[in-house]
Design a protein around this motif. Structure first.
Motif, mmCIF file in Angstrom:
data_model
loop_
_atom_site.group_PDB
_atom_site.id
_atom_site.type_symbol
_atom_site.label_atom_id
_atom_site.label_comp_id
_atom_site.label_asym_id
_atom_site.label_seq_id
_atom_site.Cartn_x
_atom_site.Cartn_y
_atom_site.Cartn_z
ATOM 1 N N THR A 46 4.789 17.674 24.935
ATOM 2 C CA THR A 46 5.401 16.404 24.549
ATOM 3 C C THR A 46 6.895 16.461 24.822
ATOM 4 O O THR A 46 7.549 17.488 24.624
ATOM 5 C CB THR A 46 5.183 16.081 23.062
ATOM 6 O OG1 THR A 46 5.803 17.099 22.259
ATOM 7 C CG2 THR A 46 3.709 15.997 22.724
ATOM 8 N N GLU A 47 7.430 15.335 25.277
ATOM 9 C CA GLU A 47 8.873 15.133 25.344
ATOM 10 C C GLU A 47 9.232 14.129 24.258
ATOM 11 O O GLU A 47 8.602 13.070 24.150
ATOM 12 C CB GLU A 47 9.296 14.585 26.705
ATOM 13 C CG GLU A 47 9.095 15.566 27.849
ATOM 14 C CD GLU A 47 9.472 14.968 29.195
ATOM 15 O OE1 GLU A 47 10.532 15.315 29.732
ATOM 16 O OE2 GLU A 47 8.695 14.114 29.685
ATOM 17 N N ARG A 48 10.239 14.460 23.458
ATOM 18 C CA ARG A 48 10.612 13.555 22.378
ATOM 19 C C ARG A 48 10.970 12.166 22.902
ATOM 20 O O ARG A 48 10.858 11.160 22.175
ATOM 21 C CB ARG A 48 11.791 14.129 21.588
ATOM 22 C CG ARG A 48 11.934 13.508 20.195
ATOM 23 C CD ARG A 48 13.090 14.099 19.423
ATOM 24 N NE ARG A 48 14.369 13.672 19.958
ATOM 25 C CZ ARG A 48 15.438 14.449 20.113
ATOM 26 N NH1 ARG A 48 15.365 15.720 19.799
ATOM 27 N NH2 ARG A 48 16.566 13.974 20.598
ATOM 28 N N ALA A 49 11.378 12.086 24.160
ATOM 29 C CA ALA A 49 11.742 10.814 24.767
ATOM 30 C C ALA A 49 10.550 9.888 24.964
ATOM 31 O O ALA A 49 10.721 8.745 25.393
ATOM 32 C CB ALA A 49 12.437 11.055 26.108
ATOM 33 N N GLY A 50 9.320 10.375 24.667
ATOM 34 C CA GLY A 50 8.163 9.498 24.684
ATOM 35 C C GLY A 50 7.208 9.719 25.833
ATOM 36 O O GLY A 50 6.500 8.793 26.219
ATOM 37 N N ARG A 51 7.151 10.942 26.336
ATOM 38 C CA ARG A 51 6.234 11.247 27.430
ATOM 39 C C ARG A 51 5.383 12.460 27.077
ATOM 40 O O ARG A 51 5.857 13.404 26.449
ATOM 41 C CB ARG A 51 7.002 11.519 28.731
ATOM 42 C CG ARG A 51 7.658 10.293 29.339
ATOM 43 C CD ARG A 51 8.417 10.646 30.613
ATOM 44 N NE ARG A 51 9.565 11.499 30.332
ATOM 45 C CZ ARG A 51 10.786 11.035 30.051
ATOM 46 N NH1 ARG A 51 11.002 9.738 29.995
ATOM 47 N NH2 ARG A 51 11.785 11.864 29.816
ATOM 48 N N LEU A 52 4.125 12.428 27.521
ATOM 49 C CA LEU A 52 3.203 13.553 27.408
ATOM 50 C C LEU A 52 2.970 14.085 28.805
ATOM 51 O O LEU A 52 2.473 13.361 29.675
ATOM 52 C CB LEU A 52 1.893 13.106 26.770
ATOM 53 C CG LEU A 52 0.813 14.176 26.560
ATOM 54 C CD1 LEU A 52 1.301 15.273 25.619
ATOM 55 C CD2 LEU A 52 -0.461 13.526 26.001
ATOM 56 N N ARG A 53 3.341 15.340 29.045
ATOM 57 C CA ARG A 53 3.322 15.918 30.388
ATOM 58 C C ARG A 53 2.242 16.988 30.502
ATOM 59 O O ARG A 53 1.785 17.555 29.504
ATOM 60 C CB ARG A 53 4.685 16.545 30.719
ATOM 61 C CG ARG A 53 5.875 15.602 30.526
ATOM 62 C CD ARG A 53 5.890 14.448 31.526
ATOM 63 N NE ARG A 53 6.041 14.947 32.874
ATOM 64 C CZ ARG A 53 7.241 15.234 33.430
ATOM 65 N NH1 ARG A 53 8.355 15.088 32.726
ATOM 66 N NH2 ARG A 53 7.312 15.659 34.681
ATOM 67 N N VAL A 54 1.872 17.293 31.734
ATOM 68 C CA VAL A 54 0.836 18.284 32.020
ATOM 69 C C VAL A 54 1.426 19.395 32.878
ATOM 70 O O VAL A 54 2.107 19.129 33.877
ATOM 71 C CB VAL A 54 -0.363 17.646 32.757
ATOM 72 C CG1 VAL A 54 -1.405 18.709 33.095
ATOM 73 C CG2 VAL A 54 -0.976 16.534 31.924
ATOM 74 N N ILE A 55 1.162 20.647 32.482
ATOM 75 C CA ILE A 55 1.478 21.811 33.309
ATOM 76 C C ILE A 55 0.169 22.317 33.885
ATOM 77 O O ILE A 55 -0.765 22.629 33.149
ATOM 78 C CB ILE A 55 2.177 22.915 32.494
ATOM 79 C CG1 ILE A 55 3.525 22.429 31.964
ATOM 80 C CG2 ILE A 55 2.358 24.178 33.339
ATOM 81 C CD1 ILE A 55 4.194 23.411 31.030
ATOM 82 N N ARG A 56 0.095 22.388 35.214
ATOM 83 C CA ARG A 56 -1.129 22.803 35.892
ATOM 84 C C ARG A 56 -0.789 23.825 36.961
ATOM 85 O O ARG A 56 0.094 23.617 37.781
ATOM 86 C CB ARG A 56 -1.831 21.596 36.519
ATOM 87 C CG ARG A 56 -3.119 21.932 37.295
ATOM 88 C CD ARG A 56 -3.848 20.656 37.680
ATOM 89 N NE ARG A 56 -4.287 19.933 36.474
ATOM 90 C CZ ARG A 56 -4.478 18.615 36.458
ATOM 91 N NH1 ARG A 56 -4.293 17.887 37.544
ATOM 92 N NH2 ARG A 56 -4.875 18.042 35.330
ATOM 93 N N ASP A 57 -1.479 24.958 36.931
ATOM 94 C CA ASP A 57 -1.264 26.019 37.927
ATOM 95 C C ASP A 57 0.215 26.400 38.016
ATOM 96 O O ASP A 57 0.763 26.611 39.098
ATOM 97 C CB ASP A 57 -1.778 25.579 39.296
ATOM 98 C CG ASP A 57 -3.273 25.325 39.309
ATOM 99 O OD1 ASP A 57 -3.982 25.983 38.530
ATOM 100 O OD2 ASP A 57 -3.729 24.455 40.075
ATOM 101 N N GLY A 58 0.871 26.473 36.857
ATOM 102 C CA GLY A 58 2.263 26.886 36.828
ATOM 103 C C GLY A 58 3.245 25.829 37.266
ATOM 104 O O GLY A 58 4.430 26.127 37.466
ATOM 105 N N THR A 59 2.794 24.581 37.412
ATOM 106 C CA THR A 59 3.665 23.504 37.891
ATOM 107 C C THR A 59 3.619 22.328 36.928
ATOM 108 O O THR A 59 2.537 21.927 36.472
ATOM 109 C CB THR A 59 3.232 23.030 39.289
ATOM 110 O OG1 THR A 59 3.310 24.132 40.193
ATOM 111 C CG2 THR A 59 4.118 21.909 39.796
#
Length: 360
Positions: A46-59
């Protein structure tokens, strides 16, 4: 398994028991706040700025997850914790805590949703702390599941300290609900018509760390004090943790908040810091990369910009060691990874995701 990161820091650190390095997994996140590991090897941030991000294969994938609930980014509020349902493999369900605004003010909310590809579906608000307030601080928001499948939600005092002693007010306490949002069976205030049936503890200022003890299953928390008085506590049903009637800290003005550090009927912390380190994030080490750390508790620090290792014996802190004191970054979250590494998030406009691994 989670893939190796794209770049590795050249620096190594030594503690009293281990030599380690930090692998940089992701960079440039806007105030990353929380981390969750998916069964397929991906990780959610989670980013407090309002985004949910994905880390995949180290990226770090460039496109955020779509379909988040309506939220507000204001002061200390925004998108906060992300937590997987205990049966995520079967139902793809996760939980998000976040700040929300209405004409009545702001508050801490929790929503459940299903993760389908890169989108959340079936988003449903299952908890909302009331009453709302006009302040933009002390949302808390940390969450954890116990072995019975109950969800614990921390709600801060919203910077209005007296609310924490009012059991008729949702602020300044921990709430326990079912995954569907109902009060958990056996909650301590079910017979109190003045208290919310979800209330589990009160007298909590602003819990920023919550984790489950790997052996006892107890929920451990830590919370910010003001100037001093950061606390580690073990949650017990119906307990008053004292804020602001008792505290080991003082007001930011330098004036006392309370003359008492103890009162009958109010719990003493398991451990406290004075001066404040501004703790955030916590995890017990249960991996095999650092067998000498088995069972130790790791706590991040925002103000003091370090990672604290606490050795726990019979439920008591017997040793405290400061790590990463020269990293120069505010540590927001600490997670035990499925790869045996400790994962750290750093709180900054361009924050980082690190893995702590043996230097060799």
């Amino acid at each position: 398994m989670l893939a190796a990161p794209a770049c590795v820091t050249a620096q190594t650190w030594s503690s009293s028991e281990a030599t380690f390095r930090l692998d940089t997994v992701a960079q440039g996140l806007e105030h990353p706040w929380s981390l969750a590991f998916l069964p397929d090897g991906d990780a959610l941030v989670t980013e407090r700025a309002g985004r949910l991000r994905v880390i995949r294969d180290g990226t770090l994938l460039p496109e955020p997850v779509q379909g988040l609930p309506e939220l507000v980014v204001s002061g200390q509020g925004g998108l906060l914790d992300v937590l997987l349902h205990p049966e995520f493999r079967q139902n793809n369900t996760l939980f998000l805590s976040y700040a929300h605004r209405s004409p009545a003010g702001m508050t801490t909310r929790v929503a459940r949703a299903e993760l389908n590809g890169n989108r959340l579906t079936g988003v449903e608000v299952i908890f909302e702390a009331l009453p709302r307030s006009g302040t933009s601080r002390h949302f808390a928001g940390r969450m954890a599941f116990d072995a019975q499948g109950n969800l614990y939600i921390a709600v801060g005092d919203r910077g209005e300290m007296d609310r924490a002693q009012d059991t008729g007010d949702d602020a300044g306490g921990v709430h326990r609900i079912t995954p569907e949002g109902k009060p958990a069976p056996g909650n301590p205030f079910l017979a109190d018509s003045q208290a919310n049936d979800t209330l589990f503890t009160y007298g909590n200022r602003n819990i920023q760390g919550m984790t489950v003890h790997p052996e006892t299953g107890a929920i451990w928390t830590h919370e910010h004090g003001p100037r001093g008085g950061d606390e580690i506590n073990i949650l017990r049903a119906g307990t008053n943790y004292g804020w602001p009637e008792i505290t080991y800290g003082i007001d930011y003005s330098g004036l006392p908040i309370s003359l008492d550090t103890k009162q009958p009927g109010m719990a003493q912390p398991l451990h406290y810091w004075d001066p404040s380190i501004a703790p955030s994030g916590m995890a017990f080490y249960t991996g095999t990369l650092f067998p000498q750390w088995q069972g130790d508790l790791f706590v991040g620090a925002l103000k003091m910009q370090k990672l604290v290792r606490l050795e726990i014996v019979d439920g008591k802190v017997t040793e405290e060691e400061d790590l990463l004191t020269d990293l120069g970054e505010r540590i927001r979250a600490v997670n035990m990874g499925p790869d045996g590494a400790l994962w750290l998030l750093t709180d900054a406009p361009r924050g980082n995701v690190y893995r702590m691994v043996p230097a060799q």
